[in-house]
Structure formats: structure tokens, C-alpha cells
Design a protein around this motif. Structure first.
Motif, short mmCIF file in Angstrom:
data_model
loop_
_atom_site.label_atom_id
_atom_site.label_comp_id
_atom_site.label_asym_id
_atom_site.label_seq_id
_atom_site.Cartn_x
_atom_site.Cartn_y
_atom_site.Cartn_z
N ASP A 1 0.84 -1.19 0.00
CA ASP A 1 0.00 0.00 0.00
C ASP A 1 0.88 1.24 0.00
O ASP A 1 1.99 1.23 0.53
CB ASP A 1 -0.90 0.00 1.24
CG ASP A 1 -2.18 0.76 1.03
OD1 ASP A 1 -2.38 1.31 -0.06
OD2 ASP A 1 -2.99 0.79 1.96
N ASP A 2 0.37 2.31 -0.57
CA ASP A 2 1.09 3.58 -0.64
C ASP A 2 0.74 4.42 0.58
O ASP A 2 -0.41 4.85 0.73
CB ASP A 2 0.71 4.31 -1.93
CG ASP A 2 1.40 5.65 -2.08
OD1 ASP A 2 2.25 6.00 -1.23
OD2 ASP A 2 1.07 6.35 -3.04
N ALA A 3 1.70 4.67 1.42
CA ALA A 3 1.47 5.41 2.66
C ALA A 3 1.06 6.85 2.41
O ALA A 3 0.50 7.51 3.30
CB ALA A 3 2.71 5.36 3.54
N THR A 4 1.30 7.38 1.22
CA THR A 4 0.96 8.77 0.95
C THR A 4 -0.41 8.95 0.31
O THR A 4 -0.82 10.06 0.02
CB THR A 4 2.02 9.40 0.01
OG1 THR A 4 2.00 8.69 -1.24
CG2 THR A 4 3.40 9.34 0.62
N ARG A 5 -1.15 7.88 0.10
CA ARG A 5 -2.44 8.00 -0.58
C ARG A 5 -3.50 8.68 0.27
O ARG A 5 -4.41 9.29 -0.25
CB ARG A 5 -2.94 6.64 -1.07
CG ARG A 5 -3.41 5.73 0.03
CD ARG A 5 -3.91 4.41 -0.54
NE ARG A 5 -4.18 3.49 0.52
CZ ARG A 5 -5.33 3.42 1.18
NH1 ARG A 5 -6.32 4.21 0.86
NH2 ARG A 5 -5.50 2.56 2.16
N VAL A 6 -3.39 8.57 1.57
CA VAL A 6 -4.35 9.22 2.47
C VAL A 6 -3.56 10.02 3.48
O VAL A 6 -2.69 9.49 4.15
CB VAL A 6 -5.21 8.17 3.22
CG1 VAL A 6 -6.14 8.86 4.20
CG2 VAL A 6 -5.99 7.32 2.25
N THR A 7 -3.88 11.31 3.57
CA THR A 7 -3.18 12.13 4.55
C THR A 7 -4.16 12.60 5.61
O THR A 7 -5.27 13.01 5.32
CB THR A 7 -2.53 13.36 3.88
OG1 THR A 7 -3.55 14.10 3.21
CG2 THR A 7 -1.48 12.95 2.88
N LEU A 8 -3.75 12.49 6.84
CA LEU A 8 -4.55 12.95 7.96
C LEU A 8 -3.76 14.00 8.72
O LEU A 8 -2.53 13.88 8.84
CB LEU A 8 -4.88 11.79 8.90
CG LEU A 8 -5.74 10.68 8.34
CD1 LEU A 8 -5.87 9.55 9.35
CD2 LEU A 8 -7.10 11.20 7.94
N SER A 9 -4.46 14.98 9.23
CA SER A 9 -3.78 15.97 10.05
C SER A 9 -3.30 15.28 11.32
O SER A 9 -3.98 14.45 11.89
CB SER A 9 -4.75 17.08 10.43
OG SER A 9 -5.23 17.72 9.29
#
Length: 46
Positions: free
Chosen positions: A6-14
């Protein structure tokens, strides 16, 4: 949690963002709890 490859940068959370601070997520959690408790059969639009 990520799936294999999985791509760790696909979902960004504050940083420090909590789900219980977002009204849509709070309502979603309530509706899911009601559904699994067999108190709800239809979900409201959010």
C-alpha cells in the motif's frame, strides 16, 4: 494500518486529528452502532 504494497501517501490525515471531532464521522459511528445493534435498517444521508 497499511495493506501489503500500500502507498502510505495515498491518504493524509492531520496530525492529532480525532474522528470524534468530525461531525460526519461521529454520525456515521452512531448509525453503524445502531445498525449492528439491530436498531437501524436504513442509513441517513450525510
Amino acid at each position: 494500518m497499511l495493506w501489503e504494497n500500500d502507498d502510505a501517501t495515498r491518504v493524509t490525515l492531520s496530525e492529532g486529528m480525532r474522528f470524534d471531532e468530525h461531525p460526519v464521522l461521529v454520525e456515521t459511528a452512531i448509525q453503524l452502532q445502531e445498525y449492528f445493534a439491530k436498531k437501524r435498517k436504513v442509513f441517513d444521508s450525510l
